[in-house]
Design an enzyme around this catalytic site. Structure first.
Site, PDB file in Angstrom:
ATOM      1  N   LYS A 101      -5.462  -9.325  10.970  1.00 56.83           N
ATOM      2  CA  LYS A 101      -4.297  -8.920  10.160  1.00 56.83           C
ATOM      3  C   LYS A 101      -3.149  -9.874  10.417  1.00 56.83           C
ATOM      4  O   LYS A 101      -2.994 -10.377  11.543  1.00 56.83           O
ATOM      5  CB  LYS A 101      -3.847  -7.505  10.552  1.00 56.83           C
ATOM      6  CG  LYS A 101      -3.009  -6.834   9.491  1.00 56.83           C
ATOM      7  CD  LYS A 101      -3.906  -6.281   8.422  1.00 56.83           C
ATOM      8  CE  LYS A 101      -3.197  -5.502   7.366  1.00 56.83           C
ATOM      9  NZ  LYS A 101      -4.158  -4.879   6.444  1.00 56.83           N
TER      10      LYS A 101
HETATM   11  P1  NAD Z   1       2.082  -2.348  -2.636  1.00 60.08           P
HETATM   12  O1  NAD Z   1       3.157  -3.117  -1.969  1.00 60.08           O
HETATM   13  O2  NAD Z   1       1.426  -2.895  -3.849  1.00 60.08           O
HETATM   14  O3  NAD Z   1       2.628  -0.878  -3.027  1.00 60.08           O
HETATM   15  C1  NAD Z   1       3.204  -0.048  -2.089  1.00 60.08           C
HETATM   16  C2  NAD Z   1       3.769   1.157  -2.823  1.00 60.08           C
HETATM   17  O4  NAD Z   1       4.315   2.062  -1.856  1.00 60.08           O
HETATM   18  C3  NAD Z   1       4.909   0.823  -3.770  1.00 60.08           C
HETATM   19  O5  NAD Z   1       4.885   1.697  -4.881  1.00 60.08           O
HETATM   20  C4  NAD Z   1       6.154   1.103  -2.919  1.00 60.08           C
HETATM   21  O6  NAD Z   1       7.303   1.385  -3.691  1.00 60.08           O
HETATM   22  C5  NAD Z   1       5.680   2.323  -2.158  1.00 60.08           C
HETATM   23  N1  NAD Z   1       6.393   2.543  -0.904  1.00 60.08           N
HETATM   24  C6  NAD Z   1       6.762   1.620   0.020  1.00 60.08           C
HETATM   25  N2  NAD Z   1       7.435   2.216   1.021  1.00 60.08           N
HETATM   26  C7  NAD Z   1       7.450   3.537   0.728  1.00 60.08           C
HETATM   27  C8  NAD Z   1       7.989   4.680   1.382  1.00 60.08           C
HETATM   28  N3  NAD Z   1       8.627   4.558   2.547  1.00 60.08           N
HETATM   29  N4  NAD Z   1       7.830   5.874   0.806  1.00 60.08           N
HETATM   30  C9  NAD Z   1       7.167   6.005  -0.376  1.00 60.08           C
HETATM   31  N5  NAD Z   1       6.651   4.961  -1.045  1.00 60.08           N
HETATM   32  C10 NAD Z   1       6.789   3.748  -0.497  1.00 60.08           C
HETATM   33  O7  NAD Z   1       1.013  -2.025  -1.478  1.00 60.08           O
HETATM   34  P2  NAD Z   1      -0.513  -1.679  -1.671  1.00 60.08           P
HETATM   35  O8  NAD Z   1      -1.290  -2.925  -1.658  1.00 60.08           O
HETATM   36  O9  NAD Z   1      -0.654  -0.710  -2.795  1.00 60.08           O
HETATM   37  O10 NAD Z   1      -0.828  -0.941  -0.285  1.00 60.08           O
HETATM   38  C11 NAD Z   1      -0.514   0.413  -0.078  1.00 60.08           C
HETATM   39  C12 NAD Z   1      -1.176   0.883   1.213  1.00 60.08           C
HETATM   40  O11 NAD Z   1      -2.597   0.722   1.085  1.00 60.08           O
HETATM   41  C13 NAD Z   1      -0.790   0.115   2.473  1.00 60.08           C
HETATM   42  O12 NAD Z   1      -0.801   1.008   3.559  1.00 60.08           O
HETATM   43  C14 NAD Z   1      -1.919  -0.895   2.638  1.00 60.08           C
HETATM   44  O13 NAD Z   1      -2.058  -1.295   3.982  1.00 60.08           O
HETATM   45  C15 NAD Z   1      -3.085  -0.064   2.172  1.00 60.08           C
HETATM   46  N6  NAD Z   1      -4.217  -0.842   1.723  1.00 60.08           N
HETATM   47  C16 NAD Z   1      -4.088  -1.736   0.695  1.00 60.08           C
HETATM   48  C17 NAD Z   1      -5.210  -2.450   0.260  1.00 60.08           C
HETATM   49  C18 NAD Z   1      -5.143  -3.368  -0.927  1.00 60.08           C
HETATM   50  O14 NAD Z   1      -6.216  -3.846  -1.375  1.00 60.08           O
HETATM   51  N7  NAD Z   1      -3.984  -3.646  -1.485  1.00 60.08           N
HETATM   52  C19 NAD Z   1      -6.443  -2.268   0.900  1.00 60.08           C
HETATM   53  C20 NAD Z   1      -6.539  -1.344   1.935  1.00 60.08           C
HETATM   54  C21 NAD Z   1      -5.414  -0.641   2.328  1.00 60.08           C
END
Ligand code: NAD
Length: 445
Positions: free
Chosen positions: A128
């Site tokens: 990471k």
């Molecule tokens: P992203 O940045 O595209 O979206 C994040 C979303 O969460 C946005 O809508 C943002 O406004 C919202 N957000 C941020 N802080 C917040 C808070 N304090 N309260 C409420 N909403 C909040 O991120 P993503 O890629 O969608 O990832 C989201 C989660 O999924 C993360 O924990 C990431 O580690 C996990 N994840 C992502 C992937 C991937 O393929 N993108 C894979 C596995 C896990």
């Protein structure tokens, strides 16, 4: 040069003569959720303490300072790259840009990747990267006040481009294969590909790029939707038609997740993001919400009824899906959750204390290492197809996600009922056993 101490690291003691970096080297990693659960799994498997320590400890932690020239000014960012395990394949894990990145959280996320790739039996390890980018500070630094998504894009692309240039060799040699995470997406991954010129050096590349994978963008959300459908059918014995779902986060993961579930007939009654939220008793119109978010950058302001984060977590729903950031379900609010099940779309959204409370209250939890593995399963496909130039149909990718999550969820459910442990503990035990076996075969231990 000074190092900002991570959480859980003792503050610098001026009398000790140690720099912050030395203090950091001497401090012990915290007993985080994965550390505690891996230790328990190792003990159940009868492994020696030193072996369990080896499974838990990252192989390498690189703390770096990244000077980036952005809009004519040099800005310095702290970052950390944690290479947790390459026993089962190259280090694999996303690049996260966030204000609160720290060493131990990044180590925890890298460890989680090792567990995720092992729990779904993918030939990758875990790693990471976190880079401390504080967007609010960037607005102040550049004297801007109104939200400007083009400005934010310039920052994220520049930071990732400088990062890719600094660690190009590592990516080109497939030692560490990065992917998107919080605040990074296909655009940023394209910059890594530009730097290495190797389509297999990074996954999550944008549509049309050599080696991109149709379906990769939606893959994590698709896998989470599949996990939610499984929990509705197999745990709650509830028809998806008319089931009630609440989702926190509407980004890379939240949007496709909401779209698939809504297409299957579920009612997405509440969605929040970092700027606010929206509620509809009859279910939100997800295609319109996606359009609204694309125009305004947030779900706030959509529909008639605004929704706060606290209210979202307490909605009376079948499934609550935290898909934003970690630790949102904690000791303080776990007792108030009214959902029948939680699907962990975000990484580590539930703290250890909260896990115990949810278990006591009979609320099922589908752990992150299975629920959000769709992205890394698609990355496996993207990696293996990167050099073939053959276009893969999204359905092939979705089929692979269903089979990897489905088969390993079956194994975890069986182990959970056999040993009387939670699904989270069972999934971690499966993963620990797989990593351990390869470490023995490769004489890592
Ligand atoms: P992203 O940045 O595209 O979206 C994040 C979303 O969460 C946005 O809508 C943002 O406004 C919202 N957000 C941020 N802080 C917040 C808070 N304090 N309260 C409420 N909403 C909040 O991120 P993503 O890629 O969608 O990832 C989201 C989660 O999924 C993360 O924990 C990431 O580690 C996990 N994840 C992502 C992937 C991937 O393929 N993108 C894979 C596995 C896990």
């Amino acid at each position: 040069m000074t190092v900002r101490a991570p959480r859980n690291c003792p503050e610098e003691d001026p009398g000790s003569g140690l720099s912050r970096m030395e203090t950091l080297l001497q401090c012990t990693g915290p007993a985080t959720r994965s550390v505690v659960l891996m230790r328990r799994a190792g003990e159940r498997l009868g492994l020696e303490r030193t072996v369990i320590d080896e499974l838990i400890s990252p192989q390498e932690i690189v703390v770096f300072r990244l000077p980036c020239k952005i809009l004519g000014r040099v800005i310095l960012f702290w970052g950390v790259m944690v290479l947790h395990s390459n026993a089962r394949g190259p280090y694999k894990g996303g690049i996260r840009l966030a204000a609160d990145v720290d060493v131990w959280e990044t180590a925890e996320l890298a460890r989680l990747m090792t567990l995720k790739t092992a729990a779904t039996d993918i030939g990758f390890g875990g790693g990471k990267t976190g880079i401390r980018v504080d967007m609010a500070e960037m607005y102040r630094t550049f004297g801007r006040t109104a939200r400007d998504r083009d400005f934010e894009k310039i920052i994220t692309l520049d930071v990732v481009e400088y990062f890719a240039s600094a660690y190009r060799d590592m990516f080109s040699k497939h030692i560490y294969i990065p992917a998107p995470d919080l605040s990074t997406g296909p655009d940023e991954m394209a910059f890594i590909y530009n730097e290495t010129g190797d389509p297999a050096s990074v996954t999550g590349k944008p549509e049309g790029t050599h080696g991109w994978l149709p379906g990769r963008r939606e893959s994590t959300g698709y896998g989470c939707a599949f996990a939610a459908l499984q929990v509705l059918e197999r745990v709650l014995h509830r028809d998806v038609q008319g089931s009630r779902i609440a989702i926190q986060g509407f980004g890379n993961v939240g949007q496709p997740l909401a779209t698939y579930l809504s297409d299957c007939g579920a009612r997405i009654v509440g969605v929040t993001d970092a700027f606010g939220g929206t509620y509809s008793e009859d279910g939100l119109d997800i295609p319109s919400l996606v359009g609204h978010a694309a125009r305004t950058g947030t779900v706030a302001g959509f529909g008639e009824t605004p929704l706060t984060q606290e209210a979202l977590l307490q909605l009376d729903v079948d499934v609550l899906i935290p898909a934003a950031v970690g630790h949102v379900i904690h000791k303080g609010n776990a007792g108030k959750i009214r959902a029948r099940a939680v699907v962990e779309a975000a990484n580590m959204p539930t703290t250890m204390d909260a896990m115990a409370i949810l278990e006591q209250r009979g609320i099922a939890v589908i752990p992150d290492i299975l629920a959000n593995a769709g992205g890394v399963i698609a990355s496996m496909e993207e990696y293996s197809h990167s050099l073939s130039a053959r276009k893969v149909a999204p359905e092939e990718v979705f089929q692979m996600i269903r089979s990897r999550i489905g088969e390993n969820l079956d194994l975890a459910m069986n182990l959970s009922s056999e040993l009387g442990i939670t699904l989270t503990e069972a999934a971690i035990q499966l993963a620990v056993e797989r990593v351990y076996q390869v470490m023995v075969r490769r004489r890592y231990i």
